[in-house]
Design a protein around this motif. Structure first.
Motif, PDB file in Angstrom:
ATOM      1  N   VAL A 260       0.872  -1.274  -0.001  1.00 18.77           N
ATOM      2  CA  VAL A 260       0.031  -0.217   0.014  1.00 18.77           C
ATOM      3  C   VAL A 260       0.831   1.174  -0.114  1.00 18.77           C
ATOM      4  CG1 VAL A 260      -1.798   1.371   1.087  1.00 18.77           C
ATOM      5  CG2 VAL A 260      -1.852  -1.056   1.150  1.00 18.77           C
ATOM      6  N   THR A 261       0.285   2.207  -0.935  1.00 18.91           N
ATOM      7  CA  THR A 261       1.174   3.311  -0.959  1.00 18.91           C
ATOM      8  C   THR A 261       0.256   4.679  -0.844  1.00 18.91           C
ATOM      9  OG1 THR A 261       3.031   2.752  -2.512  1.00 18.91           O
ATOM     10  CG2 THR A 261       2.855   5.088  -2.010  1.00 18.91           C
ATOM     11  N   LEU A 262       0.208   5.241   0.325  1.00 24.05           N
ATOM     12  CA  LEU A 262      -0.719   6.346   0.556  1.00 24.05           C
ATOM     13  C   LEU A 262      -0.111   7.480  -0.162  1.00 24.05           C
ATOM     14  CD1 LEU A 262      -2.223   7.227   4.138  1.00 24.05           C
ATOM     15  CD2 LEU A 262      -1.266   9.072   2.789  1.00 24.05           C
ATOM     16  N   ILE A 263      -0.915   8.111  -1.069  1.00 27.93           N
ATOM     17  CA  ILE A 263      -0.563   9.281  -1.914  1.00 27.93           C
ATOM     18  C   ILE A 263      -1.387  10.294  -1.608  1.00 27.93           C
ATOM     19  CG2 ILE A 263      -0.115  10.264  -4.414  1.00 27.93           C
ATOM     20  CD1 ILE A 263      -0.113   7.029  -5.073  1.00 27.93           C
ATOM     21  N   ILE A 264      -0.722  11.781  -1.088  1.00 33.05           N
ATOM     22  CA  ILE A 264      -1.568  12.781  -1.114  1.00 33.05           C
ATOM     23  C   ILE A 264      -0.745  13.803  -2.056  1.00 33.05           C
ATOM     24  CG2 ILE A 264      -2.033  14.709   0.754  1.00 33.05           C
ATOM     25  CD1 ILE A 264      -1.930  12.854   2.727  1.00 33.05           C
ATOM     26  N   LYS A 265      -1.437  14.395  -3.066  1.00 29.97           N
ATOM     27  CA  LYS A 265      -1.101  15.423  -4.032  1.00 29.97           C
ATOM     28  C   LYS A 265      -1.136  16.849  -3.306  1.00 29.97           C
ATOM     29  CE  LYS A 265      -2.003  12.193  -7.824  1.00 29.97           C
ATOM     30  NZ  LYS A 265      -2.698  12.225  -9.012  1.00 29.97           N
ATOM     31  N   ASN A 266      -0.605  17.692  -4.363  1.00 31.67           N
ATOM     32  CA  ASN A 266      -0.619  19.106  -3.812  1.00 31.67           C
ATOM     33  C   ASN A 266      -2.256  19.508  -3.774  1.00 31.67           C
ATOM     34  OD1 ASN A 266       1.894  19.412  -2.850  1.00 31.67           O
ATOM     35  ND2 ASN A 266       2.574  19.854  -5.051  1.00 31.67           N
ATOM     36  N   ASN A 267      -2.479  20.875  -3.545  1.00 33.82           N
ATOM     37  CA  ASN A 267      -3.574  21.428  -3.705  1.00 33.82           C
ATOM     38  C   ASN A 267      -3.880  21.905  -5.074  1.00 33.82           C
ATOM     39  OD1 ASN A 267      -5.766  22.889  -3.004  1.00 33.82           O
ATOM     40  ND2 ASN A 267      -5.069  24.677  -1.984  1.00 33.82           N
ATOM     41  N   ASN A 268      -4.947  21.579  -5.415  1.00 31.52           N
ATOM     42  CA  ASN A 268      -5.514  22.007  -6.872  1.00 31.52           C
ATOM     43  C   ASN A 268      -6.406  23.147  -6.839  1.00 31.52           C
ATOM     44  OD1 ASN A 268      -5.841  21.438  -9.685  1.00 31.52           O
ATOM     45  ND2 ASN A 268      -7.780  20.374  -9.409  1.00 31.52           N
ATOM     46  N   ILE A 269      -5.962  24.330  -7.368  1.00 34.01           N
ATOM     47  CA  ILE A 269      -6.571  25.531  -7.245  1.00 34.01           C
ATOM     48  C   ILE A 269      -7.211  25.671  -8.786  1.00 34.01           C
ATOM     49  CG2 ILE A 269      -6.350  28.035  -6.922  1.00 34.01           C
ATOM     50  CD1 ILE A 269      -3.917  27.066  -5.126  1.00 34.01           C
ATOM     51  N   GLN A 270      -8.475  26.090  -8.623  1.00 29.81           N
ATOM     52  CA  GLN A 270      -9.498  26.511  -9.980  1.00 29.81           C
ATOM     53  C   GLN A 270      -9.297  27.872 -10.068  1.00 29.81           C
ATOM     54  OE1 GLN A 270      -9.785  22.925 -11.174  1.00 29.81           O
ATOM     55  NE2 GLN A 270     -10.810  24.424 -12.302  1.00 29.81           N
TER      56      GLN A 270
END
Length: 851
Positions: A260-270
């Protein structure tokens, strides 16, 4: 007898046969009634409730194995209008003949009556149509089952189904599940792109829900998302959401294991038509703005009044009506602190608890003054309730004293009394009722009445001459209540005046823990008509009168019928016995009976003054109203009269002829009392709940008292206690409830109740209640009423029975029928099932569940 038994058995068999045939009455030819869903996991049947809940079709409900609702539906005429019209088509001239007698309009209306149409509508709506096996729904159920087992780590699950006929037009569906081996978690890694979040994740001391060696469960992954999100948002990550968390599950080259790899990406800003990503920021609060009289209508108007207090900014569209601290004490969001969801929630709870605002709202905006863009402005919008509110109620009541009562009350609430969010409540009440237990010489239906007035002043803080913030911080939502009341009862027992007053503190150390400290709780009870005692407590009178028939020597004590005159004759005869002026001696059993009767009369007719201090602690694991797996524990310790005795002793005040201190020419009560109350519920699914309760309470008089006041004593029996006995009719001990209102100063109670669904909102229950009351360490002399040693636990009664409940969502109407299973009032060896019949049963009516 044999012939009757044969007939009964034959009748039951015929009824079962008719019911069995009737069950498929509306099943079309070529179709089957679904009688069972059988889930077979690896060849074995399972009772997994969650798996059962995946079914799109479930068999018709049953009551004790009988398909009641299905058979009600089958009894209904689905087309009563057509049947009514057909009656006239098949009988030419019938309509005209009936129209001459009833008129054509009345004949048409007859077809819409309850007899012809309403009863069938009732049966159809209350009943349940037959559940017909539908292969399309069966396939959808199978797909859901496959996903259910896949989400529990069985990645190679295989599914199939078959339909077995189990009778004429009846079938069961077998769902065959072959799970294969379950996958377990192997290595667990993280890939968090934002350095600030990566650092937070590593410093979080809370244990992860994903652990190497655990079986794969999708629910664990979702709960881990929630745990991480909560932690991040409580440490400044304002824009973080669970959707930013993803998992990469790798089973390639693994033998029933998954990396298992827990992935948290950066903030996506619209940004309009485009989007960009950047690392998450951890925000601090730069300002807290409080709008004290916000409403949609004045939102765009100009601020008229404002002030700053302890780094809070308070604004008002009109005149500021609150002292700043009254509001700021309720807000846990402070300037310079890190953004936290918990602080936001706690502030909303506290503001709601003030009861002077409607729907407080807390909103955040990024502070454009901060060039780094890491600051938030907290805007708190408060909409005041009306300062004055009036209420009125009309209630129909049933209690241990009144068989029927009508109560009316009016109340006035004044908010923000001293501009510090205080609330003053003033209420007045009037009750008239009927009681067969009360003296009623005129035979009036409404023979009891009560009126009273109560006031209560609430402060949203601890009122003390010194600071309590370090002991009881404001996050515990502390409050103070000052209360006073007066009530007067007429034709209720001895007629009473009741004066009450108190000072209490309340707070919540934790989310589901509450504490109440009654620093001062004063009660003065004055009996207005003590001479009426023997007209109310008729059992005591009858016993005393029976003794007087044998030993009375004073003719002025009795009337023309030879009965003791109330109250002159009863008083004189009692004094003559206790002063050895009759043939009775202290060694005689009747002498002791008179002594016991007089002891009880004095205790129940004396005025009482109680000044007590008590501490109550309650804890529960109940999350919400739908939670049926929880426990609740409550304990209370109360001490009365100790402060008054200490003052009297220090001041060297004189004692009366009884050797006791007095206040206002009245001996005050002195005792210590403790109670333990434990409730536990288990939810077995499908609306089946097992609930148990245990209670122990004891009040010990000492110092200035040798008995416990009636208002602080215990009783047994009733709809919320042992339901096989009427209120006050059980105990004490093995005395067989000799008195009219039996009470004592020690109580043990235990109850168990199994609750289940019958159909719709109708629920059922079977229950068992055990317990009793005893006298201990007081002035009661009847040995049968006293608890002397552990052998007296044999006097614990047992009642059992069954009940019906109708759930109206906001409350439950309850009927319970209790049977005396073990009655300690009977001689030893003759206590079991002595009165286990309908003639000695007790029907209880109650609102909501007893525990």
């Amino acid at each position: 007898m044999k012939k009757n038994s044969t007939k009964i058995v034959a009748f039951i068999l015929i009824a079962i046969f008719i019911s069995a045939c009737n069950a498929v009455k509306r099943v079309p030819d070529g179709k089957n009634l679904l009688v069972k869903n059988n889930i077979l996991v690896n060849g074995k049947s399972t009772n997994d409730e969650i798996a059962s809940n995946q079914m799109y079709q479930k068999p018709n409900g049953t009551l004790l194995g009988y398909k009641l609702r299905l058979n009600m539906y089958n009894l209904a005429n689905l087309n009563p209008d057509s049947t009514y019209q057909a009656k006239f088509k098949n009988n030419p001239g019938l309509y005209e003949r009936q129209a001459k007698v009833l008129s054509a309009k009345q004949v048409d209306r007859l077809g819409q009556s309850f007899l012809y149409k309403g009863i069938h509508e009732f049966l159809k709506n209350t009943g349940e149509p037959p559940v017909i096996v539908d292969t399309a729904k069966t396939k959808k159920s199978l797909t859901r089952l496959k996903y259910y087992y896949f989400n529990n780590g069985f990645f190679n699950v295989k599914t199939d189904y078959n339909i077995d006929s189990v009778g004429r037009k009846k079938a069961q569906v077998n769902y065959n599940i072959t799970t294969g081996p379950g996958y377990t978690l192997d290595s667990i890694k993280t890939n968090i792109l934002t350095p600030a979040l990566d650092s937070l994740y590593k410093t979080n001391n809370e244990p992860s829900l994903l652990k190497s060696g655990n079986q794969f469960k999708t629910s664990d992954f979702e709960e881990e998302k929630s745990r991480i999100t909560t932690y991040f948002r409580n440490h400044g990550a304002y824009f973080f959401q669970p959707t930013y968390i993803n998992y990469n599950i790798d089973t390639i080259g693994k033998q029933n294991k998954a990396d298992v790899t827990l992935i948290i990406k950066n903030n996506n800003i619209q940004e309009r038509d485009s989007s960009r990503t950047e690392p998450f920021k951890l925000y601090k609060i730069s300002d807290v703005n409080i709008y004290t009289d916000y409403s949609p209508t004045n939102a765009k108007t100009k601020i008229n009044d404002s002030t700053a207090y302890n780094n809070f900014n308070l604004y008002s569209y009109k005149t500021l009506k609150y002292k700043p601290r009254a509001i700021t004490d309720a807000i846990f969001i402070t300037k310079g602190s890190t953004f936290s969801d918990t602080r936001t929630t706690l502030s909303s709870r506290y503001l709601n608890n003030l009861k002077i605002f409607n729907y407080p709202s807390i909103q955040y905006e990024v502070d454009k003054r901060d060039p780094a863009g890491e600051s938030l402005i907290a805007n708190v919008y408060l909409t005041p309730r009306k300062k004055y509110s009036f209420g009125a109620t009309l209630d129909f009541t049933h209690s241990n004293i009144q068989d029927f009562g009508i109560g009316a009350s009016v109340s006035e609430t004044i908010r923000n009394v001293f501009n510090r969010a205080e609330t003053l409540e003033i209420s007045a009440r009037l009750n008239i009722g009927s009681s067969k237990d009360m003296a009623n010489p005129n035979n009036n239906f409404f023979n009891v009445s009560e009126y009273g007035i109560d006031t209560k002043l609430n402060f949203p803080r601890i009122l003390m001459p010194f600071g309590t913030e370090k002991i009881i911080p404001k996050r515990m939502i502390p409050s103070t209540s000052i209360a006073a009341g007066f009530s007067k009862q007429r034709n209720i027992g001895l007629d009473k005046e009741n004066f009450t007053g108190g000072l209490s503190y309340n707070w919540s150390p934790k989310r589901r823990n509450t504490v109440k400290l009654d620093l001062l709780n004063a009660q003065f009870v004055r009996n207005l008509n003590p001479g009426n005692y023997y007209r109310v407590y008729t059992s005591s009178y009858n016993e005393l009168n029976g003794i007087a028939n044998q030993y009375n020597t004073d003719a002025t004590n009795i009337d023309e019928n030879g009965n003791l005159i109330i109250s002159q004759g009863t008083t004189n005869f009692t004094n003559e016995v206790l002063n050895n002026q009759t043939a009775l001696t202290p060694a005689d059993a009747q002498y002791k009976d008179v002594e016991s009767i007089e002891e009880r009369r004095v205790r129940l007719t004396e005025n009482d003054f109680i000044l007590a201090t008590s501490y109550t602690f309650t804890t529960t694991t109940k999350k919400d109203l739908a939670d049926n797996t929880f426990y609740q524990f409550k304990t209370k310790i109360e001490s009365a009269g100790t402060l008054l005795s200490a003052i009297s002793s220090v001041a060297s005040l004189p004692k009366n002829t009884n050797g006791n201190y007095e206040i206002f020419n009245l001996e005050y009560s002195e005792y210590v009392k403790t109670e333990l109350d434990y409730i536990k519920h288990w939810d077995f699914g499908k609306e089946k709940v097992l609930a148990v309760r245990s209670f122990f309470g004891i009040a010990i008089p000492f110092g200035n008292s040798n008995y416990i006041p009636f208002s602080r004593s215990y009783y047994a029996g009733g709809s919320n206690d042992n339901r096989a006995w009427q209120p006050y009719s059980l105990g004490p001990g093995s005395t067989n409830a000799l008195n009219d209102f039996n009470e004592a100063n020690m109580k043990i109670a235990m109850s168990a109740e199994f609750r289940f669904k019958i159909f719709g909102d109708v629920k059922g229950a079977i229950f068992a209640d055990a317990g009793n009351i005893w006298n201990v360490l007081d002035n009661v002399i009847d040995d049968k009423a006293k608890f002397n040693n552990l052998n007296d636990l044999e006097e614990i009664s047992l009642g059992s029975g069954f009940g019906l409940r109708y759930d109206l969502s906001f409350f439950v109407i309850r009927l319970d029928l209790g049977f005396k299973t073990y009655n300690p009032a009977h001689p030893e060896g003759d206590r079991w099932f002595k009165e286990y019949n309908f003639g000695h049963s007790v029907l209880n009516f109650g609102i909501n569940y007893p525990f």
